[in-house]
Design an enzyme around this catalytic site. Structure first.
Site, PDB file in Angstrom:
ATOM      1  N   ASN A  86       3.439  33.078   3.380  1.00 41.09           N
ATOM      2  CA  ASN A  86       3.230  32.303   2.155  1.00 41.09           C
ATOM      3  C   ASN A  86       4.026  32.870   0.979  1.00 41.09           C
ATOM      4  O   ASN A  86       4.960  32.255   0.512  1.00 41.09           O
ATOM      5  CB  ASN A  86       1.754  32.299   1.766  1.00 41.09           C
ATOM      6  CG  ASN A  86       1.013  31.099   2.321  1.00 41.09           C
ATOM      7  OD1 ASN A  86       1.619  30.212   2.916  1.00 41.09           O
ATOM      8  ND2 ASN A  86      -0.298  31.064   2.136  1.00 41.09           N
ATOM      9  N   ASP A  89      -6.041  28.047   7.370  1.00 48.30           N
ATOM     10  CA  ASP A  89      -4.704  28.560   7.068  1.00 48.30           C
ATOM     11  C   ASP A  89      -4.680  30.090   7.086  1.00 48.30           C
ATOM     12  O   ASP A  89      -3.688  30.701   7.472  1.00 48.30           O
ATOM     13  CB  ASP A  89      -4.262  28.067   5.689  1.00 48.30           C
ATOM     14  CG  ASP A  89      -4.106  26.559   5.679  1.00 48.30           C
ATOM     15  OD1 ASP A  89      -3.564  26.024   6.658  1.00 48.30           O
ATOM     16  OD2 ASP A  89      -4.555  25.908   4.709  1.00 48.30           O
ATOM     17  N   GLY A  90      -5.799  30.687   6.668  1.00 44.94           N
ATOM     18  CA  GLY A  90      -5.882  32.148   6.637  1.00 44.94           C
ATOM     19  C   GLY A  90      -5.689  32.729   8.034  1.00 44.94           C
ATOM     20  O   GLY A  90      -5.126  33.820   8.189  1.00 44.94           O
ATOM     21  N   ASP A 147       1.073  36.782 -16.624  1.00 51.64           N
ATOM     22  CA  ASP A 147       0.152  37.383 -15.653  1.00 51.64           C
ATOM     23  C   ASP A 147       0.892  37.912 -14.431  1.00 51.64           C
ATOM     24  O   ASP A 147       0.375  38.750 -13.713  1.00 51.64           O
ATOM     25  CB  ASP A 147      -0.889  36.352 -15.207  1.00 51.64           C
ATOM     26  CG  ASP A 147      -2.030  36.270 -16.206  1.00 51.64           C
ATOM     27  OD1 ASP A 147      -1.986  37.011 -17.204  1.00 51.64           O
ATOM     28  OD2 ASP A 147      -2.958  35.468 -15.992  1.00 51.64           O
TER      29      ASP A 147
HETATM   30  N1  NAD Z   1      -5.015  30.199  -7.311  1.00 57.71           N
HETATM   31  C1  NAD Z   1      -4.743  29.978  -6.044  1.00 57.71           C
HETATM   32  O1  NAD Z   1      -4.519  28.857  -5.604  1.00 57.71           O
HETATM   33  C2  NAD Z   1      -4.704  31.126  -5.106  1.00 57.71           C
HETATM   34  C3  NAD Z   1      -5.117  32.396  -5.513  1.00 57.71           C
HETATM   35  C4  NAD Z   1      -5.030  33.435  -4.594  1.00 57.71           C
HETATM   36  C5  NAD Z   1      -4.532  33.212  -3.309  1.00 57.71           C
HETATM   37  N2  NAD Z   1      -4.145  31.972  -2.948  1.00 57.71           N
HETATM   38  C6  NAD Z   1      -3.567  31.692  -1.644  1.00 57.71           C
HETATM   39  O2  NAD Z   1      -4.381  32.100  -0.602  1.00 57.71           O
HETATM   40  C7  NAD Z   1      -3.545  32.568   0.422  1.00 57.71           C
HETATM   41  C8  NAD Z   1      -4.349  33.394   1.372  1.00 57.71           C
HETATM   42  O3  NAD Z   1      -5.090  32.493   2.112  1.00 57.71           O
HETATM   43  P1  NAD Z   1      -6.437  32.943   2.818  1.00 57.71           P
HETATM   44  O4  NAD Z   1      -6.919  31.782   3.614  1.00 57.71           O
HETATM   45  O5  NAD Z   1      -6.227  34.247   3.478  1.00 57.71           O
HETATM   46  O6  NAD Z   1      -7.343  33.196   1.567  1.00 57.71           O
HETATM   47  P2  NAD Z   1      -8.554  32.323   1.020  1.00 57.71           P
HETATM   48  O7  NAD Z   1      -9.647  32.336   2.012  1.00 57.71           O
HETATM   49  O8  NAD Z   1      -8.806  32.805  -0.355  1.00 57.71           O
HETATM   50  O9  NAD Z   1      -7.994  30.832   0.990  1.00 57.71           O
HETATM   51  C9  NAD Z   1      -7.047  30.371   0.091  1.00 57.71           C
HETATM   52  C10 NAD Z   1      -6.890  28.847   0.195  1.00 57.71           C
HETATM   53  O10 NAD Z   1      -5.500  28.581   0.207  1.00 57.71           O
HETATM   54  C11 NAD Z   1      -5.201  27.677   1.274  1.00 57.71           C
HETATM   55  N3  NAD Z   1      -3.871  27.960   1.793  1.00 57.71           N
HETATM   56  C12 NAD Z   1      -3.416  29.095   2.365  1.00 57.71           C
HETATM   57  N4  NAD Z   1      -2.130  28.948   2.722  1.00 57.71           N
HETATM   58  C13 NAD Z   1      -1.775  27.687   2.378  1.00 57.71           C
HETATM   59  C14 NAD Z   1      -0.571  26.946   2.483  1.00 57.71           C
HETATM   60  N5  NAD Z   1       0.536  27.481   2.968  1.00 57.71           N
HETATM   61  N6  NAD Z   1      -0.558  25.676   2.020  1.00 57.71           N
HETATM   62  C15 NAD Z   1      -1.649  25.120   1.490  1.00 57.71           C
HETATM   63  N7  NAD Z   1      -2.811  25.772   1.346  1.00 57.71           N
HETATM   64  C16 NAD Z   1      -2.870  27.049   1.786  1.00 57.71           C
HETATM   65  C17 NAD Z   1      -6.272  27.937   2.309  1.00 57.71           C
HETATM   66  O11 NAD Z   1      -6.459  26.807   3.120  1.00 57.71           O
HETATM   67  C18 NAD Z   1      -7.475  28.240   1.462  1.00 57.71           C
HETATM   68  O12 NAD Z   1      -8.168  27.076   1.140  1.00 57.71           O
HETATM   69  C19 NAD Z   1      -2.475  33.323  -0.300  1.00 57.71           C
HETATM   70  O13 NAD Z   1      -1.320  33.455   0.466  1.00 57.71           O
HETATM   71  C20 NAD Z   1      -2.275  32.474  -1.519  1.00 57.71           C
HETATM   72  O14 NAD Z   1      -1.240  31.542  -1.349  1.00 57.71           O
HETATM   73  C21 NAD Z   1      -4.214  30.939  -3.826  1.00 57.71           C
HETATM   74  N1  ATP Z   2      -8.496  37.134  13.328  1.00 56.56           N
HETATM   75  C1  ATP Z   2      -8.795  37.505  12.088  1.00 56.56           C
HETATM   76  N2  ATP Z   2      -9.147  38.772  11.803  1.00 56.56           N
HETATM   77  C2  ATP Z   2      -9.456  39.151  10.544  1.00 56.56           C
HETATM   78  N3  ATP Z   2      -9.463  38.317   9.493  1.00 56.56           N
HETATM   79  C3  ATP Z   2      -9.117  37.041   9.715  1.00 56.56           C
HETATM   80  C4  ATP Z   2      -8.769  36.557  11.024  1.00 56.56           C
HETATM   81  N4  ATP Z   2      -8.487  35.247  10.928  1.00 56.56           N
HETATM   82  C5  ATP Z   2      -8.645  34.925   9.637  1.00 56.56           C
HETATM   83  N5  ATP Z   2      -9.021  35.982   8.911  1.00 56.56           N
HETATM   84  C6  ATP Z   2      -9.289  36.009   7.474  1.00 56.56           C
HETATM   85  O1  ATP Z   2     -10.453  35.238   7.245  1.00 56.56           O
HETATM   86  C7  ATP Z   2     -10.330  34.530   6.028  1.00 56.56           C
HETATM   87  C8  ATP Z   2     -10.720  33.086   6.209  1.00 56.56           C
HETATM   88  O2  ATP Z   2      -9.971  32.509   7.232  1.00 56.56           O
HETATM   89  P1  ATP Z   2      -9.451  31.021   7.179  1.00 56.56           P
HETATM   90  O3  ATP Z   2      -8.645  30.788   5.967  1.00 56.56           O
HETATM   91  O4  ATP Z   2      -8.800  30.764   8.476  1.00 56.56           O
HETATM   92  O5  ATP Z   2     -10.794  30.192   7.122  1.00 56.56           O
HETATM   93  P2  ATP Z   2     -11.312  29.226   6.006  1.00 56.56           P
HETATM   94  O6  ATP Z   2     -11.286  29.921   4.704  1.00 56.56           O
HETATM   95  O7  ATP Z   2     -12.630  28.743   6.506  1.00 56.56           O
HETATM   96  O8  ATP Z   2     -10.310  28.026   6.099  1.00 56.56           O
HETATM   97  P3  ATP Z   2      -9.386  27.358   4.983  1.00 56.56           P
HETATM   98  O9  ATP Z   2      -8.302  28.368   4.705  1.00 56.56           O
HETATM   99  O10 ATP Z   2      -8.869  26.118   5.619  1.00 56.56           O
HETATM  100  O11 ATP Z   2     -10.219  27.110   3.785  1.00 56.56           O
HETATM  101  C9  ATP Z   2      -8.880  34.694   5.573  1.00 56.56           C
HETATM  102  O12 ATP Z   2      -8.857  35.575   4.478  1.00 56.56           O
HETATM  103  C10 ATP Z   2      -8.180  35.316   6.735  1.00 56.56           C
HETATM  104  O13 ATP Z   2      -7.200  36.254   6.356  1.00 56.56           O
END
Ligand code: NAD
Ligand code: ATP
Length: 590
Positions: A433, A354-355, A463
């Protein structure tokens, strides 16, 4: 008493504001009205306080865009008091004070103190002042909301104009094609002209929404060949039935009755009118499996589909380290080139979780090409495509039609207290998001004043606060107790983070509102805003975050359709309502 004297009664007036007020520079006031119940309070100090308030109001009337007040809990509760006497002074900010002569206050100051009645009168006068100040703050929030709404309308109108300009262009080009055909082959004229005419008709017909853009490849020197951006058409389906009529009319008044004729959010289908030619591949960094798949996919797309391919500069370096074969892969040099990517790219493929989808969305500050998210992460809520089957998936996507989810985004403006005009200082930030306003590393409770259009919503003490899209409803907002909402529902989620109150339930606001979150001047610490979990920005006391729905959604391809994909994700990704089924064994209703 000089402007530098300190009021020794600590509970009446809090230090920082006090100094500034008496110099005439204050931007906020802290009124702890409940403290007036203390009978020992020096009445002269109260009188002085009123005088300061008058001076403050006069300054603010002269420069209204600096007015911001603090509604701390005690003042809020006082304001909510239904017993509060209504007087002429309550009718408006200006009338409440301009009719109150300063001389009279001076006389009051000099007159002997006459018992508790006076104190009560003052307490009420100050409540009136606080109420008036809050009205002014609401007025300001309303003006800002209106400004944001106008800006949004302007941007929408501009986008619409650009779209129709482009449509006009393509029609002109089709007309030019028609003319060319006439010149090149005058004998075949009728058939070819009919073909072109048909195309022209189709392009300009009012059914669905067409995208016809002919754009030059970025570098005019590289080769003179034109790369055409693929044209596509969007249509709306209802309960599986395809309909070319895209209606924005939601309400009709047939026979004087209000009925909901059409709903704006239906399953959307994208049909290519010309084949996609350029794809952008975005990958999660530091993942070997992603790197391997990316190289394999690029080879296939080039050899089998003859597509132009863009990747990030980092990925191009990685590919070239592997083999010089990847020399044809294109990239960009700077931010300016990124800002024009949407004019070149037909499809964006994301390889990650999703990131990576969030990352892809954040690269496009305006219109976003359709995104096809391949799952190479752990959760993959928004990534329905299986990477193992990428060839079949891409065959079907490139052929079309594709079901898409239009994921709404929020546009956020940080409005600094120091800025002279709204939006002058900082570019808007678009989030897919959510935007979070929290306490950061501070151990103090955040105190955030929230307004919705011209209405005061609440003061968040806890918070922090999450303003989320419906796509983001399954992310941080869910963890903070917000509801899960289908991504096609247009709305803004208002979810507190650990509120220190038993009755603070999350809200969902309609998509047309503008929300404003303000850090009060007497806040003990700054707040921090973060956008899709990134780009933390400090919000000092007096700063605000203004948030409304952005005009550029993120179209993501669906594996089946948006409802099926959403339900599959909440079941498989979040194990929603997973429970062992109750057995037949056991007691039954007789
Ligand atoms: N307490 C929490 O649950 C918490 C805390 C901080 C950030 N986040 C979420 O993480 C997002 C950033 O994601 P990232 O991947 O860059 O960071 P990250 O690597 O910390 O991953 C956050 C998790 O949130 C999940 N996620 C992200 N967007 C989602 C969506 N729309 N629906 C369901 N799950 C989703 C991802 O799959 C990942 O497992 C932020 O936008 C925020 O929503 C969640
Ligand atoms: N092309 C990119 N360049 C820099 N950062 C990236 C890029 N793609 C993803 N990222 C960052 O890398 C982090 C991890 O990516 P992503 O969430 O896709 O992988 P994951 O954590 O393995 O998967 P999931 O979210 O399903 O748990 C995220 O914080 C995202 O913002």
């Amino acid at each position: 008493m000089t402007g530098h004297d300190r009021l020794t009664t600590p509970s009446i007036y809090q230090g920082r504001e006090e100094e500034k007020d008496r110099e005439g520079n204050t931007h906020s006031l802290s009124l702890s009205l409940s403290l007036f119940a203390n009978k020992q309070t020096n009445k002269r100090i109260l009188l002085l306080l009123l005088l300061l308030l008058l001076q403050y109001q006069r300054e603010r009337v002269m420069s209204p865009n600096k007015i911001i007040i603090n509604n701390n809990s005690s003042s809020s509760s006082s304001l909510g008091n239904a017993d509060m006497p209504s007087s002429q002074s309550e009718n408006g900010f200006i009338s409440s004070f301009s009719l109150f002569p300063e001389k009279a206050v001076q006389e009051l100051l000099q007159s002997p103190v006459q018992g508790d009645d006076h104190l009560i009168e003052f307490s009420e006068a100050l409540r009136t002042v606080a109420k008036a100040l809050r009205r002014v703050a609401e007025g300001k929030a309303s003006a800002q909301a209106e400004a944001a709404e106008w800006k949004r309308k302007y941007e929408l109108e501009r986008a619409r104009n650009l779209q129709s300009e482009n449509r006009g262009k393509s029609c002109l080009e089709l007309q030019a094609d028609l003319d060319d055909m006439r010149t090149i082959n005058p004998t075949n004229q009728p058939t070819l002209c009919n073909e072109a005419n048909e195309k022209f008709e189709r392009c300009c017909s009012s059914n669905g929404i067409c995208s016809h853009e002919v754009l030059r490849n970025g570098n005019p020197d590289s080769d003179s060949k034109m790369v055409r951006k693929a044209s596509f058409k969007l249509s709306w389906c209802s309960k599986g039935v395809q309909s070319d009529q895209h209606k924005h009319d939601i309400v009709s008044f047939e026979r004087g009755n209000i009925t909901t004729a059409e709903r704006s959010s239906k399953q959307i289908s994208l049909k290519w009118e010309s084949s996609p030619q350029t794809v952008l591949i975005l990958t999660k960094p530091n993942s070997v499996s992603v790197q391997i798949l990316c190289a394999e996919m690029i080879r296939w797309l080039r050899q089998q589909k003859k597509l132009h391919i863009y990747v990030e500069p980092r990925v191009r370096v990685e590919l070239l380290t592997e083999s010089s074969y990847f020399n044809f892969v294109e990239t960009w040099k700077d931010e300016k080139e990124i800002s024009t990517l949407h004019t070149k790219v037909d499809l964006v493929l994301t390889l990650g979780g999703d990131g990576t989808v969030l990352w892809a969305a954040s690269m496009f500050k305006g219109p976003v090409p359709p995104i096809v998210p391949f799952s190479l992460g752990s959760l993959g809520f928004m990534t329905p495509f299986y990477s193992e089957h990428y060839k079949e998936c891409l065959e079907s996507i490139l052929k079309g039609p594709i079901s898409i989810t239009l994921r709404h985004r929020l546009q956020c403006h940080v409005v600094r207290d120091a800025a002279k005009n709204e939006y002058e200082a900082e570019e808007p930030i678009l989030v897919l998001n959510e935007v979070t306003i929290d306490r950061g590393i501070s151990s103090y409770l955040t105190n955030l004043e929230c307004y919705c259009d011209n209405s005061f919503v609440t003061c968040v003490q806890g918070d922090g606060l999450i303003l989320s899209t419906t796509s983001g409803s399954t992310a941080y907002s869910l963890a903070a107790g917000g509801s899960m909402v289908h991504p096609q529902v247009p709305g803004i989620l208002f979810t507190p983070i650990c509120p220190h109150s038993l009755s603070f339930r999350p809200l969902i606001m309609p998509e047309h509102v503008t929300l404003r979150v303000q850090v009060p001047f007497n806040s003990r610490s700054p707040a921090w805003a973060s956008f899709d979990g990134k780009d933390r920005k400090q919000l000092a006391p007096g700063d605000a975050l203004v948030c409304s729905m952005a005009p550029w959604p993120v179209p993501t391809a669906c594996l089946v359709d948006s409802t099926n994909d959403f339900l599959r994700s909440i079941h498989e990704g979040l194990h929603w309502n997973l429970r062992k089924t109750q057995s037949f064994d056991g007691p039954r209703e007789s």
